[in-house]
Write a protein that holds these residues in place. Structure first.
Motif, short mmCIF file in Angstrom:
data_model
loop_
_atom_site.label_atom_id
_atom_site.label_comp_id
_atom_site.label_asym_id
_atom_site.label_seq_id
_atom_site.Cartn_x
_atom_site.Cartn_y
_atom_site.Cartn_z
N TRP A 69 72.65 -6.64 45.01
CA TRP A 69 71.31 -6.67 45.59
C TRP A 69 70.46 -5.49 45.11
O TRP A 69 69.23 -5.61 45.00
N LEU A 70 71.09 -4.37 44.81
CA LEU A 70 70.33 -3.26 44.22
C LEU A 70 69.83 -3.63 42.82
O LEU A 70 68.66 -3.40 42.48
N ILE A 71 70.73 -4.20 42.01
CA ILE A 71 70.33 -4.62 40.67
C ILE A 71 69.28 -5.74 40.76
O ILE A 71 68.29 -5.75 40.01
N GLY A 72 69.50 -6.67 41.69
CA GLY A 72 68.55 -7.76 41.86
C GLY A 72 67.16 -7.27 42.26
O GLY A 72 66.14 -7.77 41.76
N THR A 73 67.11 -6.29 43.16
CA THR A 73 65.81 -5.74 43.58
C THR A 73 65.11 -5.04 42.42
O THR A 73 63.90 -5.20 42.22
N ALA A 74 65.87 -4.26 41.65
CA ALA A 74 65.29 -3.59 40.48
C ALA A 74 64.76 -4.61 39.49
O ALA A 74 63.68 -4.44 38.90
N ALA A 75 65.52 -5.70 39.31
CA ALA A 75 65.10 -6.75 38.38
C ALA A 75 63.82 -7.42 38.88
O ALA A 75 62.89 -7.66 38.10
N VAL B 7 60.12 1.70 43.09
CA VAL B 7 61.19 1.09 43.91
C VAL B 7 62.40 0.77 43.03
O VAL B 7 63.55 1.02 43.41
N ALA B 8 62.15 0.21 41.85
CA ALA B 8 63.24 -0.12 40.94
C ALA B 8 64.03 1.13 40.54
O ALA B 8 65.26 1.10 40.45
N LEU B 9 63.33 2.22 40.32
CA LEU B 9 63.98 3.48 39.95
C LEU B 9 64.95 3.93 41.03
O LEU B 9 66.10 4.33 40.74
N VAL B 10 64.54 3.85 42.29
CA VAL B 10 65.41 4.23 43.40
C VAL B 10 66.65 3.34 43.44
O VAL B 10 67.78 3.81 43.61
N LYS C 105 73.08 5.09 33.61
CA LYS C 105 72.10 5.20 34.67
C LYS C 105 71.01 6.22 34.34
O LYS C 105 69.84 6.02 34.69
N ALA C 106 71.39 7.30 33.65
CA ALA C 106 70.39 8.31 33.27
C ALA C 106 69.41 7.73 32.25
O ALA C 106 68.19 7.96 32.33
N VAL C 107 69.93 6.98 31.28
CA VAL C 107 69.05 6.34 30.29
C VAL C 107 68.14 5.33 30.98
O VAL C 107 66.94 5.25 30.72
N PHE C 108 68.73 4.54 31.89
CA PHE C 108 67.99 3.53 32.64
C PHE C 108 66.86 4.19 33.43
O PHE C 108 65.70 3.74 33.40
N ALA C 109 67.16 5.27 34.14
CA ALA C 109 66.16 5.95 34.95
C ALA C 109 65.02 6.49 34.09
O ALA C 109 63.84 6.40 34.46
N THR C 110 65.35 7.03 32.93
CA THR C 110 64.32 7.54 32.02
C THR C 110 63.37 6.42 31.59
O THR C 110 62.14 6.61 31.54
N CYS C 111 63.93 5.26 31.30
CA CYS C 111 63.10 4.12 30.90
C CYS C 111 62.15 3.71 32.03
O CYS C 111 60.98 3.39 31.79
N LEU C 112 62.63 3.72 33.26
CA LEU C 112 61.78 3.34 34.39
C LEU C 112 60.68 4.37 34.63
O LEU C 112 59.56 4.01 35.03
#
Length: 409
Positions: free
Chosen positions: A230-236, A393-396, A292-299
């Motif tokens: 659900w976290l991944i789904g919300t970010a998506a 929100v997706a970043l969180v 996760k660090a790379v993902f957060a940077t992109c967001l």
């Protein structure tokens, strides 16, 4: 089983490359490729932007609802039957688009295009690439998914040129032929499982042929009960709302700023060219840095781009598109990679289908909601502010996902 290595591995040129081409065509023609027709359809049917953009919503809702079906077909019968059906349906829908004379016609054909994505879109392409790669999965998915960015950077220019040469109705008669060119590639090159051609997945062992319960990863029902899902789904949901809300209205926004058709179409180039760089770059970086660090940077990059767009400053629109595109590209790759890492291959098609249902629901709302706020306020500012909030929100959510250690993937 034979274990190939390096770039000789069949998965690179027999799976990643064909999937790259398939998603290049299907994603582009149903998203930015169709958006360059917006002004012509608005004038022809004399409708509002919100009314037209509801067609985008119907397309993406159809893709969302049918994505689990596409994933089930891929898990049970293989990706090739799903791809063939999706490609044929897309060609038919594009051909018929040249005959529309009512809003109902537009809506019906956008639903058909959404159904085509369930068969020959994101879920199916990610499923087949993930079957062939354990090691280098992030890079493989990044390369494959860069097809969407390359197509979205180029095809709007091509479609705008065709419209100028032939008129918008006759242009569909040419464009509908493009998906049919995919059929030999799907039928003759793509192979379902490495084991069936005597190979092992890159960096792993063949899973097909094992009992279902012996394959690594989560059962579908179990995955649905995890917080990670659900976290991944919300970010998506949040990020797909934002990118499709932007790309679905970008052509009209650029025209509002004074650009002609060809100038407005050029705005897709920085958005999706940087998306290509982000997809490949983030995929490669995720192999050596914490994902996760790379993902957060992109967001964060996406968030900055959305905030710049929200100023409505014409001088900021181009750098905003470069930043937003770069962040979106990385997000797109790492979202798929994270799903495969967290849940494994056992029921990956159905899990990706369920995630796609969520993200496509966000994507379905984005273009319509953004167009509707324009109709209500006379500008896209509120729409761009909402994109920035949702990206936050997706970043969180991404930071809260508990991913397995690299050695366990």
């Amino acid at each position: 089983m034979h274990a190939q290595s390096g770039w000789r591995f069949y998965g690179w040129w027999g799976i990643v490359l064909p999937a790259f081409i398939v998603i290049w065509v299907t994603n582009t023609l149903t998203l930015t490729g169709i958006n360059v027709f917006d002004r012509h359809i608005l004038d022809e049917l004399a409708i509002s932007r919100g009314t037209l953009k509801f067609g985008d919503t119907l397309q993406l809702l159809a893709a969302a609802i049918l994505a689990p079906v596409g994933g089930w077909i891929a898990d049970r019968y293989g990706v090739r039957p799903a791809m063939v059906g999706g490609v044929l349906l897309l060609a038919l829908a594009l051909f018929l688009f040249g005959t529309v004379d009512s809003t109902a016609d537009v809506y019906l054909l956008r639903i058909a295009m959404g159904a085509s994505l369930a068969g020959a879109g994101l879920v199916i392409c990610v499923t087949i690439v993930s079957r062939w790669f354990v090691a280098r999965r992030g890079l493989a998915l990044g390369l494959m998914l860069s097809g969407t960015s390359l197509g979205n950077a180029v095809i709007p220019q091509f479609n705008t040129w065709i419209i100028g040469e032939m008129g918008w109705r006759d242009a569909f008669g040419v464009i509908c032929l493009v998906p049919l060119a995919l059929l030999p590639l799907v039928l003759l090159v793509i192979r379902e499982w490495p084991e069936r051609v005597g190979l092992e997945p890159l960096g792993g062992h063949a899973a097909t042929g094992l009992p279902k319960t012996a394959q690594p990863g989560y059962e579908f029902a179990v995955a649905l009960r995890t917080a990670n899902f659900w976290l991944i789904g919300t970010a998506a949901f949040c990020t797909f709302y934002s990118i499709l809300g932007l790309s679905g209205n970008l052509f009209l926004h650029m025209q509002d700023l004074g650009y002609d058709d060809r100038g407005a179409a050029q705005a897709f180039f920085p958005l999706f060219l940087m998306g290509l760089v982000g997809k490949i770059g983030a995929g490669a970086l995720s192999e050596v840095l914490p994902r996760k660090a790379v993902f957060a940077t992109c967001l964060v990059l996406m968030l900055c781009g959305a905030a710049m767009l929200a100023t409505l400053d014409p001088e900021l629109v181009w750098p905003a598109l470069w930043l937003f595109g770069l962040g979106w590209g990385g997000n797109y790759t790492l979202l798929q990679t994270l799903v495969a890492d967290v849940f494994g291959p056992r029921s990956l098609g159905r899990i990706l289908g369920a995630i796609t249902f969520i993200d496509a629901s966000g994507g379905a709302i984005g273009p319509w909601a953004t167009g509707t706020t324009y109709d209500a306020t006379g500008s896209y500012q509120v729409g761009f502010v909402l994109m920035a909030v949702l990206t936050g929100v997706a970043l969180v959510c991404v930071m809260l996902v508990r991913a397995p250690p690299r050695s366990a993937r």
